[in-house]
Design a protein around this motif. Sequence first.
Motif, mmCIF file in Angstrom:
data_model
loop_
_atom_site.group_PDB
_atom_site.id
_atom_site.type_symbol
_atom_site.label_atom_id
_atom_site.label_comp_id
_atom_site.label_asym_id
_atom_site.label_seq_id
_atom_site.Cartn_x
_atom_site.Cartn_y
_atom_site.Cartn_z
ATOM 1 N N PHE A 50 0.839 -1.193 0.000
ATOM 2 C CA PHE A 50 0.000 0.000 0.000
ATOM 3 C C PHE A 50 0.874 1.243 0.000
ATOM 4 C CE2 PHE A 50 -2.547 3.103 2.573
ATOM 5 C CZ PHE A 50 -3.536 3.312 1.634
ATOM 6 N N ASP A 51 0.797 1.982 -1.084
ATOM 7 C CA ASP A 51 1.544 3.226 -1.209
ATOM 8 C C ASP A 51 0.602 4.421 -1.215
ATOM 9 O OD1 ASP A 51 0.318 2.983 -3.634
ATOM 10 O OD2 ASP A 51 2.152 3.059 -4.833
ATOM 11 N N GLY A 52 -0.612 4.218 -0.727
ATOM 12 C CA GLY A 52 -1.630 5.261 -0.758
ATOM 13 C C GLY A 52 -2.661 5.024 -1.842
ATOM 14 N N ALA A 53 -2.448 4.010 -2.680
ATOM 15 C CA ALA A 53 -3.395 3.687 -3.748
ATOM 16 C C ALA A 53 -3.927 2.274 -3.556
ATOM 17 C CB ALA A 53 -2.732 3.805 -5.114
ATOM 18 N N LEU A 54 -5.223 2.113 -3.788
ATOM 19 C CA LEU A 54 -5.862 0.805 -3.788
ATOM 20 C C LEU A 54 -6.263 0.472 -5.212
ATOM 21 C CD1 LEU A 54 -8.183 1.272 -0.698
ATOM 22 C CD2 LEU A 54 -6.104 -0.115 -0.815
ATOM 23 N N TRP A 55 -6.199 -0.816 -5.562
ATOM 24 C CA TRP A 55 -6.496 -1.267 -6.918
ATOM 25 C C TRP A 55 -7.621 -2.292 -6.904
ATOM 26 C CZ3 TRP A 55 -4.170 0.809 -11.167
ATOM 27 C CH2 TRP A 55 -3.026 1.581 -10.940
ATOM 28 N N PHE A 56 -8.567 -2.108 -7.837
ATOM 29 C CA PHE A 56 -9.702 -3.002 -8.004
ATOM 30 C C PHE A 56 -9.873 -3.291 -9.489
ATOM 31 C CE2 PHE A 56 -10.578 -0.102 -4.445
ATOM 32 C CZ PHE A 56 -10.719 -1.007 -3.407
ATOM 33 N N VAL A 57 -10.410 -4.472 -9.804
ATOM 34 C CA VAL A 57 -10.707 -4.838 -11.194
ATOM 35 C C VAL A 57 -12.192 -4.591 -11.436
ATOM 36 C CG1 VAL A 57 -10.787 -6.743 -12.859
ATOM 37 C CG2 VAL A 57 -8.867 -6.562 -11.262
ATOM 38 N N THR A 58 -12.506 -4.098 -12.629
ATOM 39 C CA THR A 58 -13.903 -3.880 -13.007
ATOM 40 C C THR A 58 -14.097 -4.168 -14.489
ATOM 41 O OG1 THR A 58 -15.764 -2.344 -12.839
ATOM 42 C CG2 THR A 58 -13.658 -1.418 -13.597
ATOM 43 N N ASP A 59 -15.331 -4.312 -14.871
ATOM 44 C CA ASP A 59 -15.703 -4.379 -16.278
ATOM 45 C C ASP A 59 -15.975 -2.936 -16.704
ATOM 46 O OD1 ASP A 59 -17.411 -4.460 -18.652
ATOM 47 O OD2 ASP A 59 -17.545 -6.620 -18.270
ATOM 48 N N GLU A 67 -19.358 5.925 -13.354
ATOM 49 C CA GLU A 67 -19.476 6.790 -12.182
ATOM 50 C C GLU A 67 -18.135 7.375 -11.760
ATOM 51 O OE1 GLU A 67 -23.257 4.088 -10.874
ATOM 52 O OE2 GLU A 67 -21.500 4.072 -9.559
ATOM 53 N N VAL A 68 -17.077 6.559 -11.696
ATOM 54 C CA VAL A 68 -15.782 7.100 -11.269
ATOM 55 C C VAL A 68 -15.195 8.027 -12.330
ATOM 56 C CG1 VAL A 68 -15.289 5.167 -9.730
ATOM 57 C CG2 VAL A 68 -14.325 5.165 -12.024
ATOM 58 N N SER A 69 -15.577 7.845 -13.585
ATOM 59 C CA SER A 69 -15.096 8.732 -14.645
ATOM 60 C C SER A 69 -15.751 10.109 -14.571
ATOM 61 C CB SER A 69 -15.356 8.118 -16.018
ATOM 62 O OG SER A 69 -14.597 6.939 -16.168
ATOM 63 N N HIS A 70 -16.955 10.167 -14.016
ATOM 64 C CA HIS A 70 -17.692 11.434 -13.970
ATOM 65 C C HIS A 70 -17.745 12.070 -12.586
ATOM 66 C CE1 HIS A 70 -18.882 9.864 -17.862
ATOM 67 N NE2 HIS A 70 -19.126 11.113 -18.175
ATOM 68 N N ALA A 93 -10.897 8.274 -7.427
ATOM 69 C CA ALA A 93 -10.771 7.082 -8.269
ATOM 70 C C ALA A 93 -10.525 7.464 -9.720
ATOM 71 C CB ALA A 93 -12.036 6.243 -8.168
ATOM 72 N N ASN A 94 -9.782 6.608 -10.399
ATOM 73 C CA ASN A 94 -9.540 6.746 -11.832
ATOM 74 C C ASN A 94 -9.686 5.384 -12.483
ATOM 75 O OD1 ASN A 94 -8.572 9.573 -12.275
ATOM 76 N ND2 ASN A 94 -7.130 8.939 -10.689
ATOM 77 N N LEU A 95 -10.276 5.371 -13.667
ATOM 78 C CA LEU A 95 -10.349 4.156 -14.461
ATOM 79 C C LEU A 95 -9.050 4.053 -15.239
ATOM 80 C CD1 LEU A 95 -12.428 1.913 -15.029
ATOM 81 C CD2 LEU A 95 -13.087 3.198 -17.063
ATOM 82 N N ILE A 96 -8.349 2.925 -15.114
ATOM 83 C CA ILE A 96 -7.025 2.744 -15.697
ATOM 84 C C ILE A 96 -7.048 1.555 -16.654
ATOM 85 C CG2 ILE A 96 -4.589 2.277 -15.188
ATOM 86 C CD1 ILE A 96 -5.452 4.880 -13.903
ATOM 87 N N ASP A 97 -6.500 1.758 -17.833
ATOM 88 C CA ASP A 97 -6.342 0.655 -18.785
ATOM 89 C C ASP A 97 -4.857 0.328 -18.866
ATOM 90 O OD1 ASP A 97 -6.816 -1.265 -20.683
ATOM 91 O OD2 ASP A 97 -7.066 0.141 -22.341
ATOM 92 N N LEU A 125 -8.957 -1.391 -14.641
ATOM 93 C CA LEU A 125 -8.633 -1.239 -13.228
ATOM 94 C C LEU A 125 -9.221 0.057 -12.698
ATOM 95 C CD1 LEU A 125 -4.883 -2.248 -13.449
ATOM 96 C CD2 LEU A 125 -6.717 -3.605 -12.413
ATOM 97 N N ILE A 126 -9.587 0.029 -11.445
ATOM 98 C CA ILE A 126 -9.926 1.256 -10.734
ATOM 99 C C ILE A 126 -8.825 1.473 -9.718
ATOM 100 C CG2 ILE A 126 -11.503 2.383 -9.129
ATOM 101 C CD1 ILE A 126 -13.792 0.863 -10.480
ATOM 102 N N ARG A 127 -8.188 2.630 -9.824
ATOM 103 C CA ARG A 127 -7.165 3.024 -8.850
ATOM 104 C C ARG A 127 -7.801 4.083 -7.948
ATOM 105 N NH1 ARG A 127 -1.054 4.752 -9.021
ATOM 106 N NH2 ARG A 127 -1.089 6.238 -7.311
ATOM 107 N N VAL A 128 -7.749 3.846 -6.652
ATOM 108 C CA VAL A 128 -8.251 4.818 -5.683
ATOM 109 C C VAL A 128 -7.054 5.386 -4.938
ATOM 110 C CG1 VAL A 128 -9.682 5.224 -3.643
ATOM 111 C CG2 VAL A 128 -10.479 3.654 -5.434
#
Length: 166
Positions: A50-59, A67-70, A93-97, A125-128
């Motif tokens: 954990f460096d201050g960012a959390l990572w999640f997988v999404t479709d 929602e996270v994009s807007h 949050a950011n959507l990451i490819d 990926l969603i990076r928070v």
Amino acid sequence: MQDDTTAGRGETAKLWSLIRQVGIAMLSTVEPDGSLRSRPMYTCNTEEGFDGALWFVTDRSDPKAFEVSHAPEVGVVYACTRDNVYVALSGRANLIDDRTRLERLWRDELAKWFPKGKDDPNLALIRVDVFEGEYWDEPSSAASAAWKAVKTGLGSNDTGHAKVTL
């Protein structure tokens, strides 16, 4: 007494230990009508730490990707009533490819949510990036240990509360 930097690292390590212990988070996003929506998410960065960012997988076609994009401000909550562990985080949050990172973060447990596997072209990926958080880790119901991570400050006091930079 610890210096602020050491105290901050210790609090961040404690926070990460609790996140790993629970593993599944409730990610809250803002829907287009302004209401909040929460759903369970598997935390993927357990090996990376954990460096201050959390990572999640999404479709990427899932509403949370839109929602996270807007409205990128999100809440992330971890709770384990059995162990009386609770973590509440606020972040952006950011959507990451990033297929390389997706490969690295993929866990077999994710297949139950994404049956096509890590090669599914719709995965993202969603990076928070966490900017504030609190945890309660008490053997009794009186949750008194709190932590706030605020990017603008460092410090600690004798009340069980510390501020650290992530």
